[in-house]
Design a protein around this motif. Sequence first.
Motif, PDB file in Angstrom:
ATOM      1  N   GLY A   1      51.951 -13.461  60.790  1.00  0.00           N
ATOM      2  CA  GLY A   1      51.354 -12.979  61.461  1.00  0.00           C
ATOM      3  C   GLY A   1      51.400 -12.859  62.379  1.00  0.00           C
ATOM      4  N   ILE A   2      51.879 -13.572  63.588  1.00  0.00           N
ATOM      5  CA  ILE A   2      52.087 -13.605  64.627  1.00  0.00           C
ATOM      6  C   ILE A   2      53.260 -13.061  65.622  1.00  0.00           C
ATOM      7  CG2 ILE A   2      51.898 -15.652  67.110  1.00  0.00           C
ATOM      8  CD1 ILE A   2      49.758 -15.689  65.258  1.00  0.00           C
ATOM      9  N   PHE A   3      52.625 -11.853  66.654  1.00  0.00           N
ATOM     10  CA  PHE A   3      54.023 -10.968  67.094  1.00  0.00           C
ATOM     11  C   PHE A   3      54.097 -11.829  68.521  1.00  0.00           C
ATOM     12  CE2 PHE A   3      54.540  -8.042  70.214  1.00  0.00           C
ATOM     13  CZ  PHE A   3      56.019  -7.474  70.479  1.00  0.00           C
ATOM     14  N   THR A   4      55.536 -12.266  68.510  1.00  0.00           N
ATOM     15  CA  THR A   4      56.096 -12.413  69.651  1.00  0.00           C
ATOM     16  C   THR A   4      57.358 -11.935  70.044  1.00  0.00           C
ATOM     17  OG1 THR A   4      55.866 -15.374  68.504  1.00  0.00           O
ATOM     18  CG2 THR A   4      57.497 -15.301  70.157  1.00  0.00           C
ATOM     19  N   PHE A   5      57.413 -11.848  71.410  1.00  0.00           N
ATOM     20  CA  PHE A   5      58.242 -11.228  72.732  1.00  0.00           C
ATOM     21  C   PHE A   5      59.139 -12.187  73.620  1.00  0.00           C
ATOM     22  CE2 PHE A   5      59.595  -8.326  75.743  1.00  0.00           C
ATOM     23  CZ  PHE A   5      59.831  -7.397  74.702  1.00  0.00           C
ATOM     24  N   SER A   6      60.450 -12.356  73.730  1.00  0.00           N
ATOM     25  CA  SER A   6      60.497 -13.343  74.368  1.00  0.00           C
ATOM     26  C   SER A   6      61.763 -13.224  74.856  1.00  0.00           C
ATOM     27  CB  SER A   6      61.019 -14.815  73.030  1.00  0.00           C
ATOM     28  OG  SER A   6      61.815 -14.924  72.276  1.00  0.00           O
ATOM     29  N   ILE A   7      62.001 -14.200  76.290  1.00  0.00           N
ATOM     30  CA  ILE A   7      63.479 -13.727  76.888  1.00  0.00           C
ATOM     31  C   ILE A   7      63.970 -15.116  77.270  1.00  0.00           C
ATOM     32  CG2 ILE A   7      62.065 -13.487  79.317  1.00  0.00           C
ATOM     33  CD1 ILE A   7      64.286 -11.692  79.685  1.00  0.00           C
ATOM     34  N   GLU A   8      65.071 -15.273  77.514  1.00  0.00           N
ATOM     35  CA  GLU A   8      66.484 -16.391  78.050  1.00  0.00           C
ATOM     36  C   GLU A   8      66.824 -15.697  78.682  1.00  0.00           C
ATOM     37  OE1 GLU A   8      69.518 -19.208  76.142  1.00  0.00           O
ATOM     38  OE2 GLU A   8      67.008 -19.457  74.853  1.00  0.00           O
ATOM     39  N   LEU A   9      67.013 -16.020  79.965  1.00  0.00           N
ATOM     40  CA  LEU A   9      68.137 -16.155  81.407  1.00  0.00           C
ATOM     41  C   LEU A   9      68.044 -17.000  81.840  1.00  0.00           C
ATOM     42  CD1 LEU A   9      65.290 -13.421  83.127  1.00  0.00           C
ATOM     43  CD2 LEU A   9      67.347 -12.981  81.577  1.00  0.00           C
ATOM     44  N   PRO A  10      69.298 -17.325  82.558  1.00  0.00           N
ATOM     45  CA  PRO A  10      70.073 -17.911  83.486  1.00  0.00           C
ATOM     46  C   PRO A  10      70.212 -17.804  84.811  1.00  0.00           C
ATOM     47  CG  PRO A  10      71.985 -16.573  82.387  1.00  0.00           C
ATOM     48  CD  PRO A  10      70.575 -16.137  81.962  1.00  0.00           C
ATOM     49  N   LEU A  11      69.242 -18.424  85.822  1.00  0.00           N
ATOM     50  CA  LEU A  11      68.311 -18.270  87.056  1.00  0.00           C
ATOM     51  C   LEU A  11      68.935 -18.770  87.847  1.00  0.00           C
ATOM     52  CD1 LEU A  11      65.488 -16.618  86.297  1.00  0.00           C
ATOM     53  CD2 LEU A  11      67.087 -15.643  86.500  1.00  0.00           C
ATOM     54  N   ALA A  12      69.998 -19.403  88.482  1.00  0.00           N
ATOM     55  CA  ALA A  12      70.160 -19.651  89.825  1.00  0.00           C
ATOM     56  C   ALA A  12      69.379 -19.723  91.286  1.00  0.00           C
ATOM     57  CB  ALA A  12      72.097 -20.146  89.732  1.00  0.00           C
ATOM     58  N   LEU A  13      68.683 -20.219  91.359  1.00  0.00           N
ATOM     59  CA  LEU A  13      67.226 -20.142  92.695  1.00  0.00           C
ATOM     60  C   LEU A  13      67.248 -21.080  93.372  1.00  0.00           C
ATOM     61  CD1 LEU A  13      65.048 -18.153  90.168  1.00  0.00           C
ATOM     62  CD2 LEU A  13      66.430 -17.123  91.388  1.00  0.00           C
ATOM     63  N   GLY A  14      66.655 -20.326  94.671  1.00  0.00           N
ATOM     64  CA  GLY A  14      66.578 -21.463  96.033  1.00  0.00           C
ATOM     65  C   GLY A  14      64.796 -21.108  96.303  1.00  0.00           C
ATOM     66  N   THR A  15      64.165 -22.824  96.889  1.00  0.00           N
ATOM     67  CA  THR A  15      63.180 -22.289  97.646  1.00  0.00           C
ATOM     68  C   THR A  15      63.780 -22.894  98.846  1.00  0.00           C
ATOM     69  OG1 THR A  15      61.979 -24.101  96.632  1.00  0.00           O
ATOM     70  CG2 THR A  15      61.634 -21.734  95.544  1.00  0.00           C
ATOM     71  N   VAL A  16      64.312 -23.320  99.212  1.00  0.00           N
ATOM     72  CA  VAL A  16      64.468 -23.986  99.950  1.00  0.00           C
ATOM     73  C   VAL A  16      66.108 -23.924 100.641  1.00  0.00           C
ATOM     74  CG1 VAL A  16      63.303 -25.640  99.907  1.00  0.00           C
ATOM     75  CG2 VAL A  16      65.480 -26.667  99.177  1.00  0.00           C
ATOM     76  N   GLY A  17      65.969 -23.428 101.565  1.00  0.00           N
ATOM     77  CA  GLY A  17      67.556 -23.186 101.917  1.00  0.00           C
ATOM     78  C   GLY A  17      67.751 -21.670 102.729  1.00  0.00           C
ATOM     79  N   GLY A  18      68.713 -21.206 103.098  1.00  0.00           N
ATOM     80  CA  GLY A  18      69.147 -19.387 103.137  1.00  0.00           C
ATOM     81  C   GLY A  18      67.734 -19.168 103.797  1.00  0.00           C
ATOM     82  N   LEU A  19      67.376 -17.522 103.577  1.00  0.00           N
ATOM     83  CA  LEU A  19      66.533 -17.190 103.825  1.00  0.00           C
ATOM     84  C   LEU A  19      65.401 -17.257 103.576  1.00  0.00           C
ATOM     85  CD1 LEU A  19      67.479 -12.655 103.153  1.00  0.00           C
ATOM     86  CD2 LEU A  19      67.157 -14.243 105.335  1.00  0.00           C
ATOM     87  N   THR A  20      65.097 -18.172 102.676  1.00  0.00           N
ATOM     88  CA  THR A  20      63.329 -18.851 102.430  1.00  0.00           C
ATOM     89  C   THR A  20      62.713 -19.398 103.626  1.00  0.00           C
ATOM     90  OG1 THR A  20      64.066 -21.229 101.289  1.00  0.00           O
ATOM     91  CG2 THR A  20      63.943 -19.015  99.803  1.00  0.00           C
ATOM     92  N   ASN A  21      63.535 -19.659 104.337  1.00  0.00           N
ATOM     93  CA  ASN A  21      63.292 -21.033 105.451  1.00  0.00           C
ATOM     94  C   ASN A  21      63.543 -20.404 107.134  1.00  0.00           C
ATOM     95  OD1 ASN A  21      63.458 -23.406 104.127  1.00  0.00           O
ATOM     96  ND2 ASN A  21      65.135 -23.966 105.175  1.00  0.00           N
ATOM     97  N   LEU A  22      63.955 -18.429 106.740  1.00  0.00           N
ATOM     98  CA  LEU A  22      64.195 -17.874 108.272  1.00  0.00           C
ATOM     99  C   LEU A  22      63.154 -16.446 107.953  1.00  0.00           C
ATOM    100  CD1 LEU A  22      67.936 -18.118 108.326  1.00  0.00           C
ATOM    101  CD2 LEU A  22      66.098 -18.873 110.482  1.00  0.00           C
ATOM    102  N   HIS A  23      63.847 -15.996 106.998  1.00  0.00           N
ATOM    103  CA  HIS A  23      62.462 -14.305 107.297  1.00  0.00           C
ATOM    104  C   HIS A  23      60.809 -14.979 106.423  1.00  0.00           C
ATOM    105  CE1 HIS A  23      61.658 -10.438 105.809  1.00  0.00           C
ATOM    106  NE2 HIS A  23      62.823 -10.078 105.859  1.00  0.00           N
TER     107      HIS A  23
END
Length: 438
Positions: free
Chosen positions: A325-347
């Motif tokens: 009785g429970i509807f579930t909607f899901s996703i699985e993704l490969p994600l190589a990301l950064g929050t330091v370096g590159g544009l994150t420090n410049l823009h």
Amino acid sequence: MIEPISGFSKLNKEEKIDWVASHYCQNKTQAKKIIKTYWNTNSSLQQLHDEFIENTLTNLYLPLGIAPNFLINGKLVAIPMAIEESSVVAAASKAAKFWLKRGGFKAQVLGTEKIGQVHFLYMGNYKKLKSFFTFLKPKLLADSASLTSSMEKRGGGITDIILKNKTEKLANYYQLHATFETKNAMGANFINSCLEQFATTLKAEATKYGDFTAQEKDIEVIMSILSNYVPNCTVRAEVSCPIEELKLTPELTPQHTAEKIIQAVKIAQIEPYRAVTHNKGIMNGVDAVVLATGNDFRAVEAGIHAYAAKNGTYSSLTHAKIDHGIFTFSIELPLALGTVGGLTNLHPLVKLNLEILQNPSAEELMQIIAVAGLAQNFAAVSSLVTTGIQKGHMKMHLLNILNQLGASEIEKDILVAYFKTNTITHHEVELQLQTLRK
């Protein structure tokens, strides 16, 4: 006839603009005016943008919107989205609002392993190469220690190096297949620097290895490069609710709605023609946040689409089911990301967007972006199986059409009101605008 130009990169910006406008634009003056209109009035900020890439002429703006009300693992998030397509931000916001009252989104990172490879040719006995690699591996790690010390202090570094025999696919072809942990950095420069050092060590040690023949010592490195396919750097996100809460339209019962969504996803799992468009809708959400946070959307796109075909045929990245009785909607993704370096420090805007997201770690950003893709796909599939995709999309696209046709603000107000109860097509909008002007 336009002649090739030599030394274009050595011209200053004004000279580059003048050359392009003179050789490729019908109205040189107008072209130069348009280019300069998009310059930032802050000269220091414009110089920063100019230095991001080469041969810069101007800036190409994308709208930056906000999709609020995303409840992710119990935390309320407003997601910045940079995209030009109508209805994407609206659809994400609508999905966020719907699931906000139903427990929100749950997300978890499944792995953060990145991959890089040294591709080389070796003419000789494979058993001898395996023995050589046992001797070589500690030297690879030792010779790259100066490159990895800072990353290791942050908890990252090289996690393993293995030798891969690929000669069944290509004669004499082998790999040094290395895995990395890069923490909050995307890590491309770090990984590539390590790999190039591996290649140098590989060639140098091979020439000194006593068990190799002269031919076996002559290892040829073809290239050293990270991979944007990261099947072990993945994140999972899902939403779920009792079926009776899946009331999306008066025309369908919640049970029927759930069943239609499940069938739509199953079609995308077995039919590549549908799967490509299905996943493109996911990428509407993913790319918009990747761009807004200064990450590499081309790398993300390539890796995700490869992942969608990992079982031999291109397939849906999302899944849907009913269980007790429970509807579930899901996703699985490969994600190589950064929050330091590159544009994150410049823009400056990228830094602001990360602040709006409450300065997430790379793993937290993986979760946010997976949720954005899931929300976008839920909105699209829900529309497809109920009212159809065009009703909502064309409503959001109406202002674009009116702007293309040069409608005044008064004309826009009148026609927006008219099309609240009438079907929107480009032809019909044009016709109604002509009628109004008469």
